[in-house]
Write an enzyme that holds these catalytic residues in place. Structure first.
Site, mmCIF file in Angstrom:
data_model
loop_
_atom_site.group_PDB
_atom_site.id
_atom_site.type_symbol
_atom_site.label_atom_id
_atom_site.label_comp_id
_atom_site.label_asym_id
_atom_site.label_seq_id
_atom_site.Cartn_x
_atom_site.Cartn_y
_atom_site.Cartn_z
ATOM 1 N N VAL A 395 0.833 -1.209 0.000
ATOM 2 C CA VAL A 395 0.000 0.000 0.000
ATOM 3 C C VAL A 395 0.866 1.258 0.000
ATOM 4 C CG1 VAL A 395 -1.661 1.324 1.374
ATOM 5 C CG2 VAL A 395 -1.969 -1.143 1.072
ATOM 6 N N ASP A 396 1.921 1.268 0.806
ATOM 7 C CA ASP A 396 2.782 2.445 0.919
ATOM 8 C C ASP A 396 3.468 2.747 -0.408
ATOM 9 O OD1 ASP A 396 3.738 4.552 2.390
ATOM 10 O OD2 ASP A 396 5.109 3.373 3.620
#
Length: 656
Positions: A395-396
């Site tokens: 996600v990051d």
């Protein structure tokens, strides 16, 4: 100590000097770009993984003596002069498990155990309770070499792989890194193989109590009453495991292999992380798979691709970070190329378009990874951290890459951005935050089972990842995403520490977390005078060092004061200054002094240097040193400072 603003006016950089520092740093970072457009820097951990690699070669009897001698040089260099053992990060305290593995590895490379450095290491290990008190993963390593019995490790029957997703102890309730490391390890624990160990290397001298006399291998310290309860459950289960029918046992082994093999991931390896990849190599050997089998060949190549081999020494990386490095380098390069009007020179845009094209090709669109267990209807659209890791997009990384593609502005990025947007929205957890790889991966009780003595079995939402997701979504500017953003902002407000900082789960530490959140608040339109912002600003000011920089060590994950270190560091100074600028404080004297300090630390090649570790894998257990952080973050901060000079609002227009 807070910086005295009245004393700073004489320290400010001239515009000419600022331009020079930015341009030389930009040129230096540009030289690091690969021909196909991406960046990748070394990613270093502690002595543990190089030591494990040495032992892996001895386990397999595939010993490369010249390489082992170079790794031995690395291990000798990283041994502490103060305590005689090995730490988990630069100048850290003694770590028993890392020291046991490093000593074992050095002995395997042929080091004389009576040499002064080996004697000091051995004495330190014995003074700290001996190898019998090492952590679970270390005892598993020792069991593979017959140094301890397998009952020295916690009960983790391979039948766990048969449990359905809704079962409490299901591997689907664990983080991605736990699943990929545990699966092949369960096969090893079930088959109980023994290393070939052709040179007969043993380390019984590291035990205070000889292994056959140890009565209790699992004895805390426990983090809660749950730990004691699970210890009791471990005791009850031990005599029952042999009663499991052989048919069920074989079924579980097959289920485990059926889980692993679709995720082998070519030469990027299972999970694209060393422990999982090494466990697969040993698993195939234990299963009797020939080394010439394509699966075994590829698994071995995947491990070797993590090696960093230099003229005098070598080490093994925990993984590689090209997506992350490319995204962050791209942001720094674009910031540096952007003048006051926000227009980048065409030659820089051409190089950034190469980076964007490379990143677009790396977007994961065809594989529904493990995250889809909880979100089966969500279409893929994320990016991994490594070159290839299709089952485990991050996600990051997705948020960072998305912000770069949006800001770079090539119309060819539009489809990738929309897919990433939808995937990020779908990955939001119930509490409004985002974890790194999974949704609602927060069954905290699991961190108290004996196997999880590292306390990092899970992937719950964190402030830094959540901040990046807010920044990405808000930068894209879709009005309909506002409810998603509002829930995330509420989560961040609840996560703020009493002193005004935020915890940095994936970067060191409160400075990193606070910078991340201030960037998100800024692009989300939270007032610069909002009480949460003011508290964060005041905290950053309070921990600025007298020389104008900021520093923070991994000790803060172990209870040390937030945002404090023995020296100023380029990466942390850049984060703090970027955070203050995101909070509308570009003209704060603290920021000016930070810019002067960064300029003073730049070398003649336009680069910066720092030895301390700047990130974390698992707090208190596993730390990281991103070699690129000291390059692209200072450039980003200095260029941002320059570019905001003519801005009337002093508000950063982007989410990063």
């Amino acid at each position: 100590m807070a910086v005295n603003g009245s004393a700073l006016s004489e320290t400010l950089l001239s515009r000419e000097e600022l331009d020079r520092v930015v341009s030389t740093a930009q040129a230096a970072l540009g030289k690091r770009q690969q021909k196909d457009g991406h960046w990748v820097y070394e990613l270093e951990a502690d002595a543990t993984i190089p030591s494990e690699y040495v032992l892996l070669e001895h386990y397999l009897d595939r010993i490369d003596d010249p390489l082992q001698q170079k790794i031995a040089a690395y291990l000798r260099r990283t041994q502490s002069e103060d305590h005689g053992g090995w730490a988990l990060y630069h100048n850290g305290k003694f770590d028993l498990s890392a020291s046991v593995k490093a000593y074992f590895a050095l002995k395997a490379t042929g080091e004389d155990i009576n040499a002064p450095h080996m004697r000091r290491a051995r004495e330190a290990i014995l003074d700290h309770g001996g190898a019998e008190r090492s952590n679970v993963f270390c005892r598993c390593q020792l069991a593979l070499f017959g140094e301890v019995p397998w009952h020295a490790t916690p009960v983790m029957p391979i039948e766990l792989m048969l449990l359905p997703r809704k079962a409490f102890f299901s591997v689907w309730n664990m983080s991605y890194w736990s699943r990929t490391v545990i699966a092949p390890l369960l096969v090893l624990a079930a088959l109980k193989p023994k290393a070939i160990n052709p040179r007969g290397i043993h380390v019984q001298e590291l035990f205070v109590t000889k292994p056959d006399a140890v009565k209790d291998w699992i004895r805390g310290p426990y983090r809660s009453a749950w730990g004691r309860m699970f210890k009791g459950l471990d005791t009850v289960l031990r005599p029952l495991i042999p009663l499991i029918p052989a048919k069920t046992h074989q079924k579980a082994i097959k289920a485990t292999i059926d889980f692993i093999e679709p995720r082998l991931n070519g030469e990027d390896g299972l999970g694209a992380i060393y422990p999982a990849m090494a466990n697969v190599v040993m698993m195939y050997r234990a299963l009797g798979v020939p080394d010439t089998d394509p699966r075994a060949v590829t698994a071995w190549k995947a491990v070797q691709k993590l090696l960093v081999i230099k003229e005098d020494e070598a080490y093994c990386q925990p993984c590689v970070s090209p997506i992350w490095d490319t995204g962050l380098s791209g942001h720094a390069m674009l910031e540096a190329a952007s003048g006051p009007q926000g227009i980048a020179p065409e030659e820089t845009l051409a190089e950034l378009r190469k980076a964007s094209a490379w990143l677009r090709e790396k977007q994961i669109l065809t594989v529904k990874g493990d995250w889809a267990i909880n979100k089966p209807d969500l279409a893929p659209g994320g990016w991994a951290f490594q070159y290839g890791n299709d089952h485990y997009p991050d996600v990051d990384d997705t948020a960072v890459v998305g912000m770069l593609l949006h800001r770079e502005g090539d119309p060819a990025n539009a489809e990738a951005l929309e897919r990433a947007r939808q995937w990020i929205i779908g990955m939001q957890s119930t509490n409004g935050g985002w974890g790194a790889f999974d949704i609602d991966n927060d069954k905290e009780i699991l961190n108290h089972i004996p196997f999880s003595d590292h306390g990092a079995l899970l992937d719950p939402p964190t402030a830094d990842v959540t901040a990046r997701c807010i920044s990405f979504l808000k930068q894209l500017g879709h009005v309909e995403d506002q409810p998603v953003i509002d829930r995330a902002i509420a989560y961040l407000r609840a996560e703020q520490e009493e002193d005004g900082s935020w915890f940095g789960r994936w970067g060191t530490n409160y400075i990193y977390g606070t910078w991340s959140v201030l960037c998100a608040f800024n692009v989300a339109g939270v007032s610069h005078d909002d009480p949460s912002v003011v508290r964060a600003v005041e905290w950053l000011r309070s921990v600025q060092r007298e020389d104008g920089g900021w520093g923070e060590g991994c000790e803060t994950y172990e209870g040390a004061a937030h945002g404090v270190y023995s020296e100023s560091l380029p990466s942390q100074t850049a984060w703090a200054a970027l955070g203050l600028m995101a909070a509308g404080r570009r003209d704060d004297p603290a920021v000016g002094k930070a810019m002067t300090w960064l300029a003073s630390q730049q070398d003649e090649h336009g680069e910066w240097h720092e030895d301390p570790y700047n990130a974390v894998g698992f707090p208190k257990v596993f730390y990281l040193r991103y070699h690129g952080y000291k390059q692209f973050f200072p450039l980003m901060a200095l260029a941002r400072y320059r570019n905001l000079e003519s801005s009337n609002s002093r508000r950063v227009a982007f989410g990063f």
